[in-house]
Design an enzyme around this catalytic site. Sequence first.
Site, PDB file in Angstrom:
ATOM      1  CE1 TYR A   1      -3.623   1.750   7.223  1.00 39.25           C
ATOM      2  CE2 TYR A   1      -1.561   0.768   7.969  1.00 39.25           C
ATOM      3  CZ  TYR A   1      -2.544   0.907   7.013  1.00 39.25           C
ATOM      4  OH  TYR A   1      -2.459   0.189   5.843  1.00 39.25           O
TER       5      TYR A   1
ATOM      6  CB  SER B   1      -1.354  -3.332   7.064  1.00 42.46           C
ATOM      7  OG  SER B   1      -0.069  -2.750   7.081  1.00 42.46           O
TER       8      SER B   1
END
Length: 276
Positions: free
Chosen positions: A180, A167
Amino acid sequence: MQEAELPGLEAELDPKPEWQPRYPGSGRLEGKVAVVTGGDSGIGRAVAVLFAREGANVVISYLEEDTDAEATAEMVEEEGGKAVIIAGDIGERDHCREVIDLAIRKFGQIDILVNNAGEQHPDKEITDISDKQLKRTFQTNVYGMFYMVQAAMPHLKSGATIINCTSVTMYKGADELLDYSATKGAITAFTRSLSQNLVEKGIRVNGVAPGPIWTPLNPCGGASEEKLEHFGESTPMGRPGQPNEVAPCFLFLACEDSSYMSGQVLHPNGGVIVGS
């Protein structure tokens, strides 16, 4: 803080994410078999359908969203590919073995492993992150990738590819996605290390680091209401991306077009400039 209920159904999103491939297939994955985790919706759906358009058969792994998974399987078959779906938790080693066993029973081979499944929960304060949430995020996002690769390794031959979804948050951080973002940093390091570990076997390992993409992950727990209202507006392009703007990166890394690439990460992120 009450944790959001995950996963979310793409069928309930408004507006609907754009998953449709944008161009005709050219047979770049003809005769290949791909396993796609989180393949029921979002980026996973777009990848599965695009792979099918390019000639692949697809095993779609998902948690529990039967409606989305069945719809994705139909889309794969409309593109001429064969699809099988399997529900379960990739954070459990035995389930990952079941996914791979299914692929071998149905298709006899695995050529492409796409580790796409993930989860995220917004928290403004690090003290709001519960022990349960911290363990769960790492179990899904990191343990799941290790388990899938371990299960697949006996069946991956020279020429096979592994593609991990990391990400943009790994590179630029995210103030409300601490756990995350930490998992995505681990995934990038895992990708680079695994690429070196497997290069002599002829197996390439790469990653894709999407920016803000409109998928069920965000409205169903991945973003606070405040951030969701302006989701993607902070990118240079001023908008969120669509799953079909990310899927071609996975296709490139899965096929022979990227035959001289391993340990690399592609960045479909709306123009955000990040370090390598």
